[in-house]
Design a protein around this motif. Structure first.
Motif, PDB file in Angstrom:
ATOM      1  N   LEU A 363      -2.712   7.549   1.477  1.00 18.37           N
ATOM      2  CA  LEU A 363      -2.701   7.961   0.078  1.00 18.37           C
ATOM      3  C   LEU A 363      -1.410   7.516  -0.601  1.00 18.37           C
ATOM      4  O   LEU A 363      -1.387   7.301  -1.811  1.00 18.37           O
ATOM      5  CB  LEU A 363      -2.850   9.480  -0.018  1.00 18.37           C
ATOM      6  N   ARG A 364      -0.358   7.384   0.194  1.00 17.30           N
ATOM      7  CA  ARG A 364       0.917   6.882  -0.300  1.00 17.30           C
ATOM      8  C   ARG A 364       1.768   6.539   0.911  1.00 17.30           C
ATOM      9  O   ARG A 364       1.899   7.343   1.828  1.00 17.30           O
ATOM     10  CB  ARG A 364       1.601   7.926  -1.184  1.00 17.30           C
ATOM     11  N   ASP A 365       2.353   5.347   0.912  1.00 20.07           N
ATOM     12  CA  ASP A 365       3.108   4.892   2.078  1.00 20.07           C
ATOM     13  C   ASP A 365       4.182   3.917   1.632  1.00 20.07           C
ATOM     14  O   ASP A 365       3.945   3.095   0.733  1.00 20.07           O
ATOM     15  CB  ASP A 365       2.176   4.201   3.080  1.00 20.07           C
ATOM     16  N   GLY A 366       5.352   4.015   2.267  1.00 23.24           N
ATOM     17  CA  GLY A 366       6.424   3.094   1.916  1.00 23.24           C
ATOM     18  C   GLY A 366       6.048   1.657   2.195  1.00 23.24           C
ATOM     19  O   GLY A 366       6.160   0.787   1.332  1.00 23.24           O
ATOM     20  N   MET A 367       5.582   1.389   3.428  1.00 20.73           N
ATOM     21  CA  MET A 367       5.141   0.046   3.794  1.00 20.73           C
ATOM     22  C   MET A 367       3.827   0.118   4.543  1.00 20.73           C
ATOM     23  O   MET A 367       2.784  -0.217   4.055  1.00 20.73           O
ATOM     24  CB  MET A 367       6.215  -0.658   4.633  1.00 20.73           C
ATOM     25  N   ASN A 368       3.860   0.554   5.771  1.00 24.17           N
ATOM     26  CA  ASN A 368       2.767   0.654   6.741  1.00 24.17           C
ATOM     27  C   ASN A 368       2.674  -0.612   7.569  1.00 24.17           C
ATOM     28  O   ASN A 368       2.032  -1.597   7.207  1.00 24.17           O
ATOM     29  CB  ASN A 368       1.408   0.963   6.111  1.00 24.17           C
ATOM     30  N   LEU A 369       3.349  -0.568   8.727  1.00 21.16           N
ATOM     31  CA  LEU A 369       3.369  -1.708   9.633  1.00 21.16           C
ATOM     32  C   LEU A 369       2.088  -1.836  10.449  1.00 21.16           C
ATOM     33  O   LEU A 369       1.842  -2.887  11.032  1.00 21.16           O
ATOM     34  CB  LEU A 369       4.581  -1.615  10.556  1.00 21.16           C
ATOM     35  N   VAL A 370       1.265  -0.782  10.500  1.00 22.88           N
ATOM     36  CA  VAL A 370      -0.015  -0.896  11.207  1.00 22.88           C
ATOM     37  C   VAL A 370      -0.854  -2.011  10.583  1.00 22.88           C
ATOM     38  O   VAL A 370      -1.521  -2.780  11.289  1.00 22.88           O
ATOM     39  CB  VAL A 370      -0.776   0.440  11.190  1.00 22.88           C
ATOM     40  N   ALA A 371      -0.825  -2.115   9.263  1.00 23.95           N
ATOM     41  CA  ALA A 371      -1.583  -3.178   8.586  1.00 23.95           C
ATOM     42  C   ALA A 371      -1.138  -4.544   9.080  1.00 23.95           C
ATOM     43  O   ALA A 371      -1.965  -5.446   9.318  1.00 23.95           O
ATOM     44  CB  ALA A 371      -1.382  -3.074   7.072  1.00 23.95           C
ATOM     45  N   LYS A 372       0.160  -4.709   9.254  1.00 25.83           N
ATOM     46  CA  LYS A 372       0.682  -6.002   9.699  1.00 25.83           C
ATOM     47  C   LYS A 372       0.387  -6.239  11.180  1.00 25.83           C
ATOM     48  O   LYS A 372       0.047  -7.353  11.590  1.00 25.83           O
ATOM     49  CB  LYS A 372       2.184  -6.064   9.418  1.00 25.83           C
ATOM     50  N   GLU A 373       0.491  -5.182  11.979  1.00 24.00           N
ATOM     51  CA  GLU A 373       0.191  -5.330  13.404  1.00 24.00           C
ATOM     52  C   GLU A 373      -1.275  -5.680  13.628  1.00 24.00           C
ATOM     53  O   GLU A 373      -1.602  -6.490  14.503  1.00 24.00           O
ATOM     54  CB  GLU A 373       0.551  -4.037  14.145  1.00 24.00           C
ATOM     55  N   TYR A 374      -2.167  -5.069  12.855  1.00 29.41           N
ATOM     56  CA  TYR A 374      -3.587  -5.377  13.007  1.00 29.41           C
ATOM     57  C   TYR A 374      -3.845  -6.864  12.749  1.00 29.41           C
ATOM     58  O   TYR A 374      -4.552  -7.531  13.524  1.00 29.41           O
ATOM     59  CB  TYR A 374      -4.437  -4.532  12.063  1.00 29.41           C
ATOM     60  N   VAL A 375      -3.264  -7.391  11.689  1.00 25.76           N
ATOM     61  CA  VAL A 375      -3.453  -8.814  11.365  1.00 25.76           C
ATOM     62  C   VAL A 375      -2.872  -9.686  12.483  1.00 25.76           C
ATOM     63  O   VAL A 375      -3.503 -10.647  12.935  1.00 25.76           O
ATOM     64  CB  VAL A 375      -2.805  -9.144  10.013  1.00 25.76           C
ATOM     65  N   ALA A 376      -1.655  -9.353  12.939  1.00 25.32           N
ATOM     66  CA  ALA A 376      -0.999 -10.168  13.960  1.00 25.32           C
ATOM     67  C   ALA A 376      -1.765 -10.183  15.276  1.00 25.32           C
ATOM     68  O   ALA A 376      -1.656 -11.134  16.052  1.00 25.32           O
ATOM     69  CB  ALA A 376       0.418  -9.659  14.193  1.00 25.32           C
ATOM     70  N   ALA A 377      -2.553  -9.140  15.531  1.00 23.11           N
ATOM     71  CA  ALA A 377      -3.270  -9.027  16.801  1.00 23.11           C
ATOM     72  C   ALA A 377      -4.587  -9.791  16.829  1.00 23.11           C
ATOM     73  O   ALA A 377      -5.207  -9.915  17.884  1.00 23.11           O
ATOM     74  CB  ALA A 377      -3.543  -7.555  17.104  1.00 23.11           C
ATOM     75  N   GLN A 378      -5.038 -10.310  15.690  1.00 22.17           N
ATOM     76  CA  GLN A 378      -6.384 -10.875  15.635  1.00 22.17           C
ATOM     77  C   GLN A 378      -6.508 -12.234  16.326  1.00 22.17           C
ATOM     78  O   GLN A 378      -5.552 -13.007  16.412  1.00 22.17           O
ATOM     79  CB  GLN A 378      -6.830 -10.992  14.176  1.00 22.17           C
ATOM     80  N   ASP A 379      -7.719 -12.500  16.776  1.00 29.90           N
ATOM     81  CA  ASP A 379      -8.074 -13.787  17.380  1.00 29.90           C
ATOM     82  C   ASP A 379      -8.251 -14.803  16.247  1.00 29.90           C
ATOM     83  O   ASP A 379      -9.123 -14.626  15.398  1.00 29.90           O
ATOM     84  CB  ASP A 379      -9.368 -13.635  18.166  1.00 29.90           C
ATOM     85  N   PHE A 391      -2.087   1.878  -2.330  1.00 22.39           N
ATOM     86  CA  PHE A 391      -0.910   2.735  -2.417  1.00 22.39           C
ATOM     87  C   PHE A 391       0.005   2.602  -1.203  1.00 22.39           C
ATOM     88  O   PHE A 391       0.946   3.383  -1.058  1.00 22.39           O
ATOM     89  CB  PHE A 391      -1.331   4.188  -2.627  1.00 22.39           C
ATOM     90  N   ALA A 392      -0.259   1.634  -0.338  1.00 20.52           N
ATOM     91  CA  ALA A 392       0.674   1.275   0.729  1.00 20.52           C
ATOM     92  C   ALA A 392       1.575   0.159   0.207  1.00 20.52           C
ATOM     93  O   ALA A 392       1.112  -0.753  -0.487  1.00 20.52           O
ATOM     94  CB  ALA A 392      -0.072   0.810   1.972  1.00 20.52           C
ATOM     95  N   GLY A 393       2.851   0.219   0.545  1.00 23.18           N
ATOM     96  CA  GLY A 393       3.756  -0.837   0.116  1.00 23.18           C
ATOM     97  C   GLY A 393       3.295  -2.206   0.577  1.00 23.18           C
ATOM     98  O   GLY A 393       3.529  -3.218  -0.101  1.00 23.18           O
ATOM     99  N   ALA A 394       2.623  -2.262   1.725  1.00 22.92           N
ATOM    100  CA  ALA A 394       2.145  -3.530   2.263  1.00 22.92           C
ATOM    101  C   ALA A 394       1.174  -4.235   1.334  1.00 22.92           C
ATOM    102  O   ALA A 394       1.016  -5.455   1.406  1.00 22.92           O
ATOM    103  CB  ALA A 394       1.485  -3.297   3.625  1.00 22.92           C
ATOM    104  N   ALA A 395       0.514  -3.499   0.448  1.00 19.41           N
ATOM    105  CA  ALA A 395      -0.478  -4.107  -0.446  1.00 19.41           C
ATOM    106  C   ALA A 395       0.160  -5.124  -1.383  1.00 19.41           C
ATOM    107  O   ALA A 395      -0.511  -6.061  -1.828  1.00 19.41           O
ATOM    108  CB  ALA A 395      -1.199  -3.023  -1.246  1.00 19.41           C
TER     109      ALA A 395
END
Length: 463
Positions: A363-379, A391-395
């Motif tokens: 609902l509100r997040d400074g960054m959220n590194l999970v979003a980046k980790e998910y992308v980095a983990a993909q095949d 509402f995540a800073g990563a957006a």
């Protein structure tokens, strides 16, 4: 070149190459300390019957670590109180959960003074001090009162609140004034930076904003957005390790021909987990043909269990997930696999790769590194789709994700359907752009930008 003195609430240096259970803050600071010799100072996590001010120093993972113990009253008023019952909910726009108690503020001021007293002997002329997060906003002010003239930088890992939210805080002007004893203040996103500048413009009598330099309270402050990244190289290397491969194989075996949606979060009301479950329920209602063909794996690591609001959200999530599973489950399919435990980052790497959709909807997040980790983990040959809250800073950095409003069940439901059905060519195109962005703005870029700005030689003129 002086040393780098890092100060944070807790000290959590890296202990193994796989990252263990280290969070984004710990890994980012560890990366900074690999580049610049110095000291990492903070609370040990232990309590003592009577505060002594004694500092323990050790060498851990190639990092010099200095810690102090706090009294139980300190922990209750400073950490559980002002930091996590006042500032955390307020900065995440949950004023309904914000506790405005004078004792909490007194504890916050007392512990920041104790931090200043104990770190002071460790600071040498020419050193640069880098203070982290909302627990320690007044630290520079306390150090200046003790004669420290070194350059001091502050980085906020959580969002800065909108002006009308912050003004609900008693003594809000004093909190903001304390930031003007820093030389540099960094924020995760342009949104947070703009919110801070908006406060300075409208709530301070002499406030001026001139690009990246603010003037108020008779002082100047340099500011900027420094979105934190992840250690892409280390994370992708972990993907090749035995732990990640075993976890991937384990998850693939458990799919039984179904598609998996993954959510990984701390158990926190800011993460929008209840709204996420309800949006997923909406997806099952909207797409009955997908029932028994997909499931949501939600990993929610417990945190701050001494704070009542966290006990309440855990109870609500247990109830919502149980109700959804009771309504939709069959003898061989459970729509939500809800897990309350932590996993190592190398384990998560394998779990992420097995997921067709990454659901990151705070609902509100400074960054959220999970979003980046998910992308980095993909095949790269068959990547999954990231669904990301606006509402995540990563957006601000990850526009090729499916950006959603987490408050709208229908919006998230539609994105889940779109992500599961997305053609391979589109998934590859989006992933390639996202991955290129991760590499260009990784933790090293974040570190270099902030530390370079902090170490800038020019002195600040008086306003």
């Amino acid at each position: 070149m002086g040393r780098l003195i890092v100060v944070s609430n807790r000290v959590s240096p890296p202990r193994d190459a796989g990252g263990g259970s280290q969070g984004g803050l710990a890994m980012a600071l560890a990366a900074a300390l690999r580049e610049h010799s110095g000291v990492w100072f903070g609370w040990s996590g232990r309590t003592t019957e009577a505060y002594t001010g004694q500092v323990g120093v050790q060498r851990v993972g190639g990092v010099t670590v200095a810690t102090l113990d706090l009294e139980d009253q300190d922990v209750q008023e400073y950490y559980n109180g002002y930091a996590n019952k006042t500032l955390w909910p307020l900065f995440h726009h949950r004023i309904d959960l914000t506790a405005y108690e004078r004792a909490y503020g007194e504890g916050y001021a007392r512990v920041n003074a104790r931090f200043a007293e104990t770190v002071l002997p460790l600071i040498e002329p020419g050193d640069f001090v880098w203070v982290h997060d909302y627990h320690l906003i007044p630290l520079a002010q306390e150090l200046r009162r003790r004669g420290v003239t070194n350059r001091i930088g502050f980085f906020l890992h959580i969002p800065w609140p909108a002006r009308h939210m912050l003004t609900t805080l008693p003594r809000h002007a004093q909190l903001v004034e304390a930031l003007f004893d820093y030389d540099l203040a960094g924020f995760q996103s342009e949104d947070s930076l703009e919110a801070f500048c908006d406060y300075v413009r409208h709530e301070t009598p002499d406030g001026r904003v001139d690009g990246g330099r603010l003037s108020a309270f008779g002082r100047n402050l340099d500011v900027g957005a420094f979105p934190i990244g992840m250690d892409v190289a280390e994370f992708t290397a972990a993907l090749e390790g035995a732990t990640a491969r075993e976890e991937l194989e384990r998850m693939q075996a458990s799919l039984v021909g179904r598609q998996m949606i993954i959510g990984v979060d701390r158990l926190d009301y800011s993460k929008g987990l209840e709204e996420r479950f309800l949006a997923y329920e909406q997806f099952l209602i909207d797409n009955p043909d997908q029932q028994e063909k997909v499931f949501l794996l939600q990993i929610a690591t417990p945190s701050r269990e001494d704070v009542e609001a966290y006990q309440e959200i855990r109870g609500r999530l247990d109830g919502v997930s149980g109700r959804i599973n009771g309504a939709f489950a069959t003898v061989d399919w459970v729509p939500i696999r809800y897990v309350n435990r932590s996993y190592r980052r190398d384990q998560l790497a394998g779990i992420y790769r097995a997921a067709k959709v990454g659901l990151v909807t705070p609902l509100r997040d400074g960054m959220n590194l999970v979003a980046k980790e998910y992308v980095a983990a993909q095949d790269p040959a068959d990547p999954g789709v990231l669904i990301l809250s606006r509402f995540a800073g990563a957006a601000e950095q990850m526009g090729e994700a499916l950006i959603v409003n987490p408050f709208s069940r229908e919006d998230v439901s539609d994105a889940i359907a779109r992500g599961l059905a997305m053609p391979l060519n589109e998934r590859r195109r989006r992933w390639e752009v996202l991955m290129e962005g991760l590499k260009a703005t990784d933790v090293s870029a974040w570190r270099d930008r902030f530390v370079s700005a902090l170490m800038a030689p020019e002195a600040r003129p008086a306003p």
